[in-house]
Write an enzyme that holds these catalytic residues in place. Structure first.
Site, mmCIF file in Angstrom:
data_model
loop_
_atom_site.group_PDB
_atom_site.id
_atom_site.type_symbol
_atom_site.label_atom_id
_atom_site.label_comp_id
_atom_site.label_asym_id
_atom_site.label_seq_id
_atom_site.Cartn_x
_atom_site.Cartn_y
_atom_site.Cartn_z
ATOM 1 N N CYS A 1 0.868 -1.218 0.116
ATOM 2 C CA CYS A 1 0.024 0.043 0.104
ATOM 3 C C CYS A 1 1.073 1.402 -0.162
ATOM 4 O O CYS A 1 1.541 1.640 0.556
ATOM 5 C CB CYS A 1 -1.105 0.011 1.689
ATOM 6 S SG CYS A 1 -2.013 1.204 1.110
ATOM 7 N N CYS B 1 46.482 -22.211 -8.346
ATOM 8 C CA CYS B 1 44.480 -22.800 -8.010
ATOM 9 C C CYS B 1 43.744 -22.139 -7.639
ATOM 10 O O CYS B 1 43.296 -21.034 -6.340
ATOM 11 C CB CYS B 1 45.053 -23.112 -6.324
ATOM 12 S SG CYS B 1 42.927 -23.731 -5.158
#
Ligand SMILES: [Zn+2]
Length: 367
Positions: free
Chosen positions: A184, A217
């Protein structure tokens, strides 16, 4: 967690064509809900302000929703008309059936009147009969925050703009399907943009850029790139190899030619490609050929896989600078600079590995 899958955005108007309507009598109870037709969506760009020392936050629909510093909100609010100021900054409510956007039936988006963040879409607007503009869902749930409101002796959920905290209205559980919610709104908290014209920068999503780095890695490299200010996402994967859909097993055997690579999706308004290059060279040793730390093999080679000619020029110039400065002494930099080929995301268990496992890594925090 590939945020790019959420790339749904809107191109819309610069001119707010708001049809002013007069106050009118209350509608009868039990009026029908009429969800609006979906608005069309296409990509666009955006950027907005920063709170200092705070990592920028991005919504799933790729808007910069970093909370604005109070000083910036104050400056923006000072430009509002008295009614919009009273409602957004003092949590007031406009009289029912008097808001300018109550009867607006045009296709478009409703942005925060203070900071411009898209909050609601005509796609989700419906006639609630309450006298205030009503929506059954948000443009993006991350753009509208909720707070408990116990004022006026009631127990309600207040809704505010997630970026500038402007008061918007309340949300109730008596809306139509599929959400059954009724947001609202005060018309004065919103600015409407017709679909189809250009939005101002503060109402557009981020135009991201992608970079790819191989530095051994990927676990630690992904972890620290993800921490960068303006980095939306860092993903571990494999690149520059010979077979499609590479798996960890294949790459580990070292016969596919892939390098463990981190894909970095970033907001160039918040962080530059050059800064990412600095961080890349701070996180690994570019003078080691086909190895980093304890890992040995071509999959651990040092590489910059360029997504554009601009990136290639920047990477080569940066490496030339490092050589000139003798940053790594007499040891030659062996980092490869190549045109980016297809990125194959690594298996799920490799993503966010450091956070998921709590393990540490030999890579130091470069930031
Ligand atoms: Zn706002």
């Amino acid at each position: 967690m590939d945020m790019m899958q959420y790339r749904t955005v809107f191109r819309m108007a610069a001119a707010a064509a708001v049809a002013l309507v007069g106050c009118r009598p209350a509608e009868t109870q039990g009026s029908q809900f009429h969800p609006r037709d979906p608005a069309s969506k296409t990509a666009n760009r955006t950027h907005f302000g920063t709170a200092e020392n705070m990592k920028p936050t991005y919504s799933a629909s790729l808007y910069d929703i970093t909370p604005l510093p109070p000083e910036q909100v104050k400056n923006l609010a000072a430009k509002l008309n008295p009614e919009a100021y009273r409602i957004t900054q003092k949590a007031d409510t406009e009289a029912p059936f008097c808001g300018t956007l109550l009867d607006n039936k045009k296709d478009g988006i409703y942005v925060c009147v203070v900071c411009g963040l898209p909050l609601f879409s005509s796609e989700h607007k419906f006639r609630s009969g309450t006298g205030w503009p009503s929506f059954h869902r948000e443009f993006d749930p991350q753009h509208v925050a909720r707070r408990k409101d116990k004022s006026l002796g009631m127990d309600r959920n207040e809704i505010v703009c997630a970026r500038c905290q402007a008061h918007l209205g309340h949300v109730f559980d008596d809306g139509p399907p599929p959400t059954r919610q009724r947001h609202c709104l005060n018309s004065a908290s919103l600015r409407f943009y017709d679909e189809g014209t250009a939005l101002p920068p503060e109402s557009r999503p981020v135009e991201t850029e992608t970079a790819y780095f191989a530095a051994g890695c990927f676990w630690g490299i992904e972890h620290y790139f993800q921490k960068g200010q303006g980095v939306l996402d860092a993903v571990s994967g494999y690149m520059q190899g010979r077979v499609p859909k590479a798996t960890y097993k294949q790459v580990c055997r070292g016969d596919t030619g892939h390098a463990e690579t981190v894909k970095v999706v970033f907001d160039p308004q918040r962080i530059t490609y050059r800064r990412l290059l600095e961080v890349f060279f701070a996180m690994h040793d570019p003078t080691q050929r086909n190895r980093q730390g304890p890992d040995v093999g071509t999959q651990y080679r040092s590489g910059i896989w360029c997504a554009s000619e601009e990136q290639r020029r920047a990477a080569e110039a940066f490496i030339a600078e490092l050589r000139e400065q003798k940053r790594f002494g007499s040891r030659p930099i062996v980092t490869q600079v190549e045109k980016a080929e297809t990125f194959w995301p690594a298996e799920e268990y490799h993503q966010d590995y450091i956070v998921q496992t709590g393990r540490s890594c030999h890579v130091k925090n470069p930031w």
